[in-house]
Design an enzyme around this catalytic site. Structure first.
Site, PDB file in Angstrom:
ATOM      1  NE  ARG A  95       8.266   0.283   0.923  1.00 11.56           N
ATOM      2  CZ  ARG A  95       9.070   1.330   1.116  1.00 11.56           C
ATOM      3  NH1 ARG A  95       9.933   1.702   0.180  1.00 11.56           N
ATOM      4  NH2 ARG A  95       9.048   1.996   2.251  1.00 11.56           N
TER       5      ARG A  95
ATOM      6  CB  CYS B 261      -0.947   0.005   1.193  1.00 11.42           C
ATOM      7  SG  CYS B 261      -0.115  -0.017   2.794  1.00 11.42           S
TER       8      CYS B 261
ATOM      9  CB  SER C 206       8.024   1.431   7.009  1.00 12.77           C
ATOM     10  OG  SER C 206       8.432   0.221   6.418  1.00 12.77           O
TER      11      SER C 206
END
Length: 423
Positions: A52, A50, A107
Site C-alpha cells: 500500500r 509493499c 492487510s
C-alpha cells in the site's frame, strides 16, 4: 478542514502499479515536504509498504483533488491511471480506515502484525519532519491505543502469520526436505528477518543473507547461524541457492534475467524457487520466463493468505466492533475539542468587548463625569454589544423559517431558571 485518507493497495492496484506509486526511503522526506507545502494541506503523513501507499492529511474542504494531482506528478503517472485504482476516505471513514490498517484488517494477510510497526514508523517520520499537527497527532495516538486493545482482547494476533510466513509456507510445499535446501535472502529489513527466522525454524539446510551493507546482513545472519554477504557477491551465491526470497527498498531490480541464466547454467539447471516480496520489484519479471525458475510475487501468495483469513475471521469481527467503538470515541472527543475552540473564541470576543467598554468608562470617569451615569451607560452599552449579533442572526433565522436555529438559540441564550417578564 477535513481529515483525508487517500491511497492505493493490493486490493485496488496490481503490483506493477503499486511499485510505481511506492516511495523509496530516500524519497520520503522530499515527498512529505512537497505534500505539506501544498496550500490545501495543513498536516500530512505518508505510509508506503509493499502492499500500500497511503497519504493521511488534514486538508481544506476541496483538498482531495490537489493531493491526488500531486501524487500523480511526483511519480510521473497520468492522473487518470491513478484515479482508477485510488480510494479516498473523509473524516470518520478516514479514521476507521487508519484503525483497520493498524490492526491488519485491511492487510493481504488478515491480522498480520508488521503493518502496525510500519505505521508507527510513518507516524514518527512525519512527526520528526514537521508533518503532524494536533489533529493527526491525536488520531495516530488514538489509533495505536485501539490497535493495542484489539491485540489484547481478540485472537487476531495469535500464531502471527505474515507475507514472510506465507512465502516460506509456499516453499515448504515445493521442497519435501528443507534440510537439503540452501536459501538466499536479499535484504535485511523486518520482512527478511521474519523470513530468515521462519526458514531457520523449518530446518532449512543453509542460509545466506545478502544486503547492500554487509553489517546489516551480519546483524540478521548472526542469530540464525547464516552467512552474510554483500550485493556484489550475489551472482556466486545464486548458483548455490534453491530458494531465493527478496525484499529490499531498491528502486531498480537487483536480479536480472541474464544473471539468473548464468546461475542456472552453473547449477546445471536445477530448479530455483523465487519469491519477490519487494515493491518496487527486486527481480525482473522476465526471470519468470526461464523454464527452471518458479517466480512468485506478493500477489501470488493469495492461497496461503486466504487460509489464514478463514482462521481469523471470528477475531476479525471482534476487532471490527472494537474499531467502531474507537471511531465513536475519537469523534466524541473531536466534537468536544471543537466546542472548546468555539467557547474560547466566544470568550475572547466577550473579553474584547469588555476591555473596550471598560477603557471607555475609565476615560469618562477621568474626565469627571458622574460615576452613576458612567456605570449605567457601561452596562447598557455592553449588553447591547453582546446582544446585537445574536439578535440579527435570530431575525434572519426567523425570516428563513429556521426553527432549528431558533430552538438552539433559546437553549443557549436563555437561562431556564430566570423568571420571565410575565411572572
Amino acid at each position: 478542514m477535513t481529515l483525508l485518507a487517500l491511497g492505493i493497495n493490493h486490493k485496488t492496484a496490481t503490483v506493477e502499479v503499486r511499485e510505481q506509486v511506492a516511495f523509496t526511503p530516500v524519497q520520503l522526506e522530499k515527498a512529505l515536504t512537497e505534500l505539506r507545502a501544498l496550500s490545501v494541506v495543513h498536516e500530512a503523513a505518508v505510509l508506503s509498504t509493499c502492499n500500500r501507499t497511503e497519504l493521511y492529511c488534514v486538508v481544506d474542504d476541496a483538498g482531495e483533488q490537489p493531493v491526488l494531482a500531486w501524487l500523480s506528478r511526483f511519480h510521473d503517472l497520468r492522473i487518470e491511471q491513478l484515479t482508477r485504482c485510488a480510494y479516498h476516505y473523509h473524516e470518520g471513514e478516514a479514521a476507521r480506515h487508519l484503525m483497520r490498517v493498524a490492526v491488519g484488517l485491511d492487510s493481504m494477510v488478515l491480522g498480520e502484525p508488521q503493518i502496525l510497526g510500519q505505521l508507527k514508523d510513518a507516524y514518527q517520520f512525519a512527526r520528526t519532519h514537521k508533518g503532524l499537527g494536533g489533529e493527526l497527532e491525536r488520531l495516530f495516538q488514538h489509533t495505536f491505543a485501539v490497535a493495542k486493545q484489539v491485540r489484547t482482547e481478540t485472537a487476531i494476533g495469535e500464531n502471527p502469520v505474515s507475507v514472510a510466513y506465507a512465502a516460506v509456507s509456499m516453499a515448504s510445499h515445493i521442497f519435501d526436505d528443507f534440510s537439503r535446501a540452501t536459501a538466499l535472502l536479499i535484504g535485511a529489513g523486518e520482512t527478511i528477518e521474519l523470513v530468515a527466522r521462519h526458514l531457520f525454524d523449518a530446518g532449512v539446510g543453509s542460509l545466506i543473507v545478502a544486503n547492500r551493507t554487509r553489517e546489516r546482513a551480519e546483524r540478521v545472519a548472526g542469530s540464525i547461524n547464516a552467512q552474510a554477504i554483500s550485493l556484489d557477491e550475489i551472482p556466486d551465491a545464486l548458483a548455490k541457492a534453491d530458494i531465493v526470497i527478496s525484499s529490499t527498498a531498491a528502486p531498480l531490480p537487483i536480479l536480472g534475467k541474464g544473471m539468473v541464466e548464468r546461475a542456472l547454467k552453473k547449477r546445471r539447471y536445477r530448479p530455483v524457487f523465487m519469491v519477490d516480496i519487494a515493491v518496487p520489484r527486486d527481480i525482473e519479471p522476465q526471470v519468470g520466463e526461464l523454464s527452471d525458475v518458479f517466480l512468485y510475487t506478493v500477489d501470488d501468495l493469495q492461497e496461503v493468505i486466504e487460509e489464514n483469513r478463514r482462521h481469523r475471521q471470528v477475531a476479525a469481527e471482534q476487532a471490527e466492533t472494537l474499531i467502531e467503538q474507537g471511531v465513536e470515541h475519537w469523534q466524541h472527543e473531536r466534537r468536544i475539542r471543537s466546542a472548546g475552540d468555539l467557547i474560547r473564541r466566544y470568550r475572547g470576543y466577550g473579553d474584547e468587548l469588555r476591555a473596550a467598554s471598560e477603557a471607555q468608562a475609565l476615560a469618562q470617569l477621568a474626565r469627571g463625569e458622574d460615576p452613576e451615569k458612567v456605570v449605567s451607560r457601561l452596562a447598557k452599552q455592553l449588553a447591547n454589544k453582546l446582544m446585537h449579533g445574536p439578535t440579527l442572526k435570530l431575525r434572519e433565522a426567523s425570516g428563513a423559517q429556521r426553527q432549528d436555529l431558533i430552538k438552539a438559540a433559546e437553549a443557549l441564550l436563555l437561562d431556564p431558571s430566570a423568571p420571565s417578564r410575565d411572572s
